[in-house]
Enzyme design. Structure first.
Site, short mmCIF file in Angstrom:
data_model
loop_
_atom_site.label_atom_id
_atom_site.label_comp_id
_atom_site.label_asym_id
_atom_site.label_seq_id
_atom_site.Cartn_x
_atom_site.Cartn_y
_atom_site.Cartn_z
N ASP A 1 -5.87 2.70 -3.07
CA ASP A 1 -7.36 2.48 -2.64
C ASP A 1 -7.37 4.11 -1.76
O ASP A 1 -8.65 4.27 -1.15
CB ASP A 1 -7.28 1.48 -1.85
CG ASP A 1 -6.22 1.25 -0.85
OD1 ASP A 1 -5.17 1.93 -0.73
OD2 ASP A 1 -6.10 0.19 -0.32
N ARG A 2 -6.24 4.74 -1.58
CA ARG A 2 -6.61 5.85 -0.78
C ARG A 2 -6.55 7.20 -1.80
O ARG A 2 -6.31 7.29 -2.80
CB ARG A 2 -5.13 6.26 0.01
CG ARG A 2 -4.93 5.13 1.01
CD ARG A 2 -3.84 5.52 1.79
NE ARG A 2 -3.50 4.53 2.92
CZ ARG A 2 -3.07 4.79 4.07
NH1 ARG A 2 -2.70 6.02 4.46
NH2 ARG A 2 -2.80 3.77 4.96
N SER B 1 0.72 -1.26 0.10
CA SER B 1 -0.10 -0.15 0.16
C SER B 1 0.65 1.21 -0.10
O SER B 1 1.63 1.50 -0.74
CB SER B 1 -0.97 -0.20 0.93
OG SER B 1 -1.84 1.04 1.05
N HIS B 2 0.73 1.87 1.16
CA HIS B 2 1.42 3.32 1.04
C HIS B 2 2.78 3.44 1.48
O HIS B 2 3.57 4.34 1.58
CB HIS B 2 0.81 4.37 1.95
CG HIS B 2 0.50 3.93 3.49
ND1 HIS B 2 -0.43 2.93 3.74
CD2 HIS B 2 1.11 3.91 4.47
CE1 HIS B 2 -0.21 2.36 5.07
NE2 HIS B 2 0.66 3.12 5.52
N ASP C 1 -1.44 1.49 -3.92
CA ASP C 1 -1.96 0.61 -4.70
C ASP C 1 -3.42 1.15 -5.01
O ASP C 1 -4.41 0.32 -5.28
CB ASP C 1 -2.32 -0.79 -3.58
CG ASP C 1 -2.96 -0.32 -2.26
OD1 ASP C 1 -2.63 0.77 -1.98
OD2 ASP C 1 -3.82 -1.03 -1.68
N ASP D 1 -2.63 6.32 -3.57
CA ASP D 1 -1.38 5.83 -2.86
C ASP D 1 -0.89 4.62 -3.70
O ASP D 1 -1.34 4.43 -4.62
CB ASP D 1 -1.60 5.40 -1.29
CG ASP D 1 -2.59 4.24 -1.46
OD1 ASP D 1 -3.40 3.97 -2.42
OD2 ASP D 1 -2.59 3.24 -0.50
N LYS E 1 -11.38 0.22 -0.09
CA LYS E 1 -11.59 1.89 -0.30
C LYS E 1 -11.03 1.96 -1.91
O LYS E 1 -10.19 0.95 -2.29
CB LYS E 1 -10.71 2.52 0.78
CG LYS E 1 -9.17 2.04 0.93
CD LYS E 1 -8.87 2.64 2.20
CE LYS E 1 -7.41 2.31 2.38
NZ LYS E 1 -7.06 1.20 3.53
C1 VG1 Z 1 -3.24 2.38 8.36
C2 VG1 Z 1 -4.32 3.41 8.48
C3 VG1 Z 1 -5.59 2.60 8.35
C4 VG1 Z 1 -5.65 1.67 7.13
C5 VG1 Z 1 -4.41 1.10 6.87
C6 VG1 Z 1 -4.57 0.13 5.57
O1 VG1 Z 1 -3.31 1.54 9.39
O2 VG1 Z 1 -4.39 4.08 9.59
O3 VG1 Z 1 -6.67 3.49 8.38
O4 VG1 Z 1 -6.92 1.07 6.84
O5 VG1 Z 1 -3.34 1.57 7.19
O6 VG1 Z 1 -4.50 1.13 4.44
P1 VG1 Z 1 -2.36 1.56 10.75
O7 VG1 Z 1 -2.57 0.14 11.61
O8 VG1 Z 1 -1.20 1.62 10.24
O9 VG1 Z 1 -2.73 2.90 11.55
V1 VG1 Z 1 -3.50 0.67 3.22
O10 VG1 Z 1 -4.00 1.89 2.08
O11 VG1 Z 1 -1.97 0.85 3.65
O12 VG1 Z 1 -4.01 -0.62 2.70
CO CO Z 2 -3.58 1.47 -0.09
#
Ligand code: VG1
Ligand code: CO
Length: 538
Positions: free
Chosen positions: A278-279, A110-111, A276, A274, A373
């Site tokens: 989804d953000r 992801s990010h 992947d 981001d 998302k």
């Molecule tokens: C973070 C965010 C959470 C989100 C998750 C996955 O998690 O706070 O809101 O659902 O990333 O997003 P954490 O446990 O680090 O706070 V993604 O776009 O990285 O799949």
């Molecule tokens: Co993501």
């Protein structure tokens, strides 16, 4: 062929897929064990259809080859793969649903940044298109601990560069254009004619794909279909290291976009996504829209858009997300749900038809159209609303605050903390909870505090200890929790919020000063972790 192996501990349940340093994934048998464990947890691969794709980061291509060979050897009959191995998370979710597949593997951290010395990740999504539930994650985890062998087809690599059908032993591989069916879904949801007219009328935009997966999607949809000017999409070619950047769409990591939007040359709207896809981040000329506000504004205006013209069933937000969307739900006379952090908790509510739109403070917004998302979906929803209301982003946001009041909001991240210290802090805080009510910290008095626990209204499951909530008499709230997505040390997140019904033009950090000071005092931050300045403020 069957290959003997020894167990390697996978990611603990409660976290979002398996995320580790890329070199960890590159160890012999590491990825293989996780994939075989997943097959064990879902009752084997025989006769199944799976969707496979990733965000294009380093190791994506290699990992897909391994997964395809393992899928074939585990009896999977059909694999649907994005061309070149590319699929955004929401597009993968859609393909699972569209093809009534049994699930899918999404390769992404992801990010998190990408590269051989950065992060890689993989998650399994179920037949509803959504992230594995905690129950399934626990089964996968258990299987990683007891695995003794995995299955792999003994064959060369598959060429994934062209679309079409190829065979790997008895398995059909359908290589599909990653954008096509996603674009078709967006066309069903939104009034593309209205958005085309918006761009034809001179509306300007910059979309920063941050060298990650949304580049091809944004080009095809915004520039080639909706008529946004060429060059609207920047950093649009997915790179294996995301250009060395951190593909997290927030004012810190998408600073060039923020700078442009706050300058004299700002286009009408700025957006970013981001790694992947989804953000989403939404910025108007001179105004950043917090994700919590964006969720509320999208819900309040969704009826203007074809897919949501019949109204919303309900709204769900993650617990740390601000209460702005609750005010909209109240006004609309629909239910508002508060779930733990992570998209998997929205799945049951969406499947049961209890909610239509969901969101998280971390720049995630989505709806019942998929079970993840969806960054570009949020951008298109904004564009459709702008096209109908014929107002600027700033006018729409200000109007929203005038109607509902403003929920000032900010998140402080303290990264790379020694895990023992982070645990000491959270345990200490937990122990203080019962006595907090009535205590005064600086300018604020605690009204109540608890450790958030969620009872899923659909399946009755309970998720405990999902973060500490501290409510103050002023209407402020502080939330503290540890991140579940980091790959190094612990990350403490402190979420700050202060509502004002009438003062809507304050500076955010000034409006939050009292709650910030109180939160830092309550958790003994400085004494326990030795610092009081966050690494990232969003
Ligand atoms: C973070 C965010 C959470 C989100 C998750 C996955 O998690 O706070 O809101 O659902 O990333 O997003 P954490 O446990 O680090 O706070 V993604 O776009 O990285 O799949
Ligand atoms: Co993501």
């Amino acid at each position: 062929m069957k290959i003997e192996t020894t167990p390697i501990e996978g990611q603990k349940p409660g976290t979002s897929g398996l995320r580790k340093k890329t070199r960890v994934f590159m160890q012999p048998s590491y990825l293989e064990n996780f994939i075989q464990a997943t097959f064990a947890a879902i009752g084997g691969g025989a006769g199944k259809t799976l969707v496979i794709g990733g965000d294009g980061r380093f190791f994506n291509k290699r990992a897909i080859q391994t997964i395809l060979k393992m899928a074939a050897a585990n009896g999977v009959t059909k694999a649907i793969v994005g061309q070149g191995g590319i699929l955004s998370t929401p597009a993968a979710s859609h393909l699972i649903r569209l093809n009534e597949a049994d699930g899918g593997f999404i390769l992404s951290a992801s990010h998190n940044p990408a590269g051989i010395d950065q992060d890689f990740g993989i998650k399994f999504n179920g037949a509803n298109g959504g992230p594995a539930t905690d129950t399934l994650s626990a089964k996968i985890y258990d299987a990683t601990l007891s695995i003794t062998a995995y299955h792999l087809a003994d064959t060369g690599d598959i060429d994934l560069q062209g679309v079409g059908v190829v065979h790997l032993d008895d398995m059909e591989i359908h290589i599909v254009d990653p954008v096509e069916s996603y674009l078709a879904l967006m066309e069903q949801l939104f009034d593309f004619t209205a958005i085309q007219a918006l761009f034809a009328g001179g509306f300007t935009m910059r979309f920063d794909a941050m060298h990650a997966v949304t580049g091809p999607y944004a080009r095809a949809i915004l520039e080639e279909t909706l008529g946004a000017a060429a060059g609207t999409v920047v950093n649009g070619i997915p790179l294996e290291d995301f250009g060395g950047g951190h593909p997290d769409p927030n004012p810190i990591w998408a600073k060039p976009l923020m700078d442009l939007m706050m300058s004299d040359h700002a286009p009408d709207m700025g957006a970013a996504s981001d790694g992947d896809g989804d953000r989403n981040m939404i910025v108007g000329r001179g105004i950043y829209v917090t994700p919590s506000d964006s969720l509320a504004i999208l819900c309040a205006n969704a009826h203007l858009v074809p897919a949501y013209a019949g109204g919303l069933a309900g709204i769900a937000r993650s617990m740390p997300t601000s209460a702005a969307s609750d005010r909209v739900a109240k006004n609309l006379g629909i239910d508002a749900f508060e779930t733990p952090t992570g998209w998997k908790f929205f799945g049951n509510l969406l499947d049961a038809g209890k909610v239509t739109i969901c969101g998280e403070e971390s720049a995630g917004t989505g709806s019942s159209h998929v079970r993840e998302k969806d960054g570009l979906w949020a951008v298109l929803l904004w564009l459709n609303i702008l096209a109908v209301r014929k107002q600027s982003v700033s006018e729409i946001v200000t109007d929203h605050w005038q109607t509902y009041g403003r929920d000032y909001y900010s998140r402080y991240d303290f990264e790379g903390i020694a895990p023992e210290r982070a645990n000491t802090l959270m345990t200490g805080l937990g122990a203080k909870i019962p006595a907090l009510a009535g205590q005064v910290f600086g300018a604020l008095t605690v009204a109540k505090a608890d450790a958030f626990s969620y009872l899923d209204p659909v399946d009755g499951s309970v998720s405990e200890n999902q973060g500490v909530r501290i409510f103050f008499e002023s209407g402020a709230r502080a939330v503290l929790r540890l991140s579940g997505t980091g790959t190094q040390g612990a990350t403490l997140r402190i979420y700050l919020e202060q509502y004002s019904a009438t003062d809507i033009a304050l500076d955010t950090q000034s409006a939050l000063k009292d709650v910030r000071d109180a939160a830092l005092m309550i958790c003994d931050l400085e004494a326990i972790i030795g610092r009081s300045r966050p690494d990232v403020i969003t």
